[in-house]
Scaffold this motif. Sequence first.
Motif, mmCIF file in Angstrom:
data_model
loop_
_atom_site.group_PDB
_atom_site.id
_atom_site.type_symbol
_atom_site.label_atom_id
_atom_site.label_comp_id
_atom_site.label_asym_id
_atom_site.label_seq_id
_atom_site.Cartn_x
_atom_site.Cartn_y
_atom_site.Cartn_z
ATOM 1 N N THR A 9 0.830 -1.209 0.000
ATOM 2 C CA THR A 9 0.000 0.000 0.000
ATOM 3 C C THR A 9 0.863 1.258 0.000
ATOM 4 O OG1 THR A 9 -1.799 -1.129 1.153
ATOM 5 C CG2 THR A 9 -1.750 1.280 1.275
ATOM 6 N N ARG A 10 1.860 1.292 0.860
ATOM 7 C CA ARG A 10 2.705 2.488 0.947
ATOM 8 C C ARG A 10 3.558 2.677 -0.307
ATOM 9 N NH1 ARG A 10 4.595 3.199 7.283
ATOM 10 N NH2 ARG A 10 2.471 3.169 8.149
ATOM 11 N N GLN A 67 2.032 6.669 -6.812
ATOM 12 C CA GLN A 67 0.940 7.555 -7.233
ATOM 13 C C GLN A 67 1.302 9.019 -6.996
ATOM 14 O OE1 GLN A 67 -2.732 7.277 -4.942
ATOM 15 N NE2 GLN A 67 -3.926 7.537 -6.805
ATOM 16 N N ASP A 68 1.881 9.294 -5.830
ATOM 17 C CA ASP A 68 2.266 10.673 -5.535
ATOM 18 C C ASP A 68 3.336 11.163 -6.502
ATOM 19 O OD1 ASP A 68 0.504 10.672 -3.424
ATOM 20 O OD2 ASP A 68 2.029 10.286 -1.892
ATOM 21 N N LEU A 111 2.730 1.707 -3.382
ATOM 22 C CA LEU A 111 1.846 2.165 -4.457
ATOM 23 C C LEU A 111 1.417 3.621 -4.234
ATOM 24 C CD1 LEU A 111 -0.337 -1.030 -4.958
ATOM 25 C CD2 LEU A 111 1.387 -0.112 -6.513
ATOM 26 N N ARG A 112 1.254 3.997 -2.972
ATOM 27 C CA ARG A 112 0.903 5.395 -2.684
ATOM 28 C C ARG A 112 2.053 6.322 -3.077
ATOM 29 N NH1 ARG A 112 -0.700 5.372 2.949
ATOM 30 N NH2 ARG A 112 -2.675 4.564 2.126
ATOM 31 N N TRP A 113 3.282 5.882 -2.820
ATOM 32 C CA TRP A 113 4.450 6.670 -3.234
ATOM 33 C C TRP A 113 4.476 6.819 -4.746
ATOM 34 C CZ3 TRP A 113 8.501 5.069 -6.389
ATOM 35 C CH2 TRP A 113 9.569 5.967 -6.494
#
Length: 340
Positions: free
Chosen positions: A274-275, A281-282, A277-279
């Motif tokens: 999750t973290r 995306q950002d 993929l969030r990185w």
Amino acid sequence: MNTNEHDDVIEVTDLRRVYGADFEAVRGVTFSVGRGELFALLGTNGAGKTSTVELLEGLAPPAGGRVRVLGHDPYEQRAAVRPRIGVMLQEGGFPSELTVAETVRMWAGCTSGARPTARALDLVGLTRRSRVRVKQLSGGEKRRLDLALALLGRPEVLFLDEPTTGLDAEGRRETWELVRELRDTGTTVLLTTHYLEEAEQLADRLAVLHEGRIAASGTPAEVTASQPSRISFELPAGYFLGDLPPLGTLGVTDHETAGRTVRLRTDELQRTATRLLRWAQDEQVELRGLDVRSASLEEAFLRIARDASGADGVSGTGSRAEAGSDDRDTGATTEKEAVA
């Protein structure tokens, strides 16, 4: 599965087996198998797997400890146990000139309450080969015949020693389905196999033996959960490993790189993925070749064997699934090697 923790069909307590003057092949093994449960025994080279199973089948007395099958000592009370169990050995010895049907009929003459020959052959897919002489069968067909004979007496407890060796992929899957059906109708199954996928697909619980002791046990999921999950991907163009968030904050326990490919290991797969993929995306970048997966039973097996071999005694969980087919073998086969 029809398992009741108070209705154990197989009970093994501090079991020991000694060869010669001082070679202890089984060193204090303890486990139980519930009614209607499928239990797999895996083992590293010389693990004591075959030695253990032979004691359960009543082929020899233990040097120490206690074993009960259906509430009886399988060696001292063999007459009470033998009619209620089925045994599929690693390799059967059949008269080569008899046909398949003749072999089954001969075996049925020594079996109480035997199934009809036609039904036994139908169960294992040998109906069309019933008139073929045993010497003309392929290796996989001989394994099917072994299984048919093990099932003749409608056993309450079934011992399967490497049941799918020599079978092609379709035959292996068909055998798996038959074994599941037997388990689901209440037959207790103790399986030994060097195909790790087989244990992962079939076993309700399993134990990994190493040097005569149990190195790991539990459900396949519990054993594999002891090993880290993996995430791999290619670094986006213009990015380097140091551009990722600190790996510790991602829950990463170990990592390695190969060119632009990064491989992460984690005990917290969801959190790490999750973290990460969030990185991405950002940063508005794509992680090409992204592969996220839990550890396999093969990885767990290999790690357990490596860890156990590096210790004076056997401890920990995880493992390398046997892979040798006999305690006296010198080779070991993983699923990939077996299929190759």
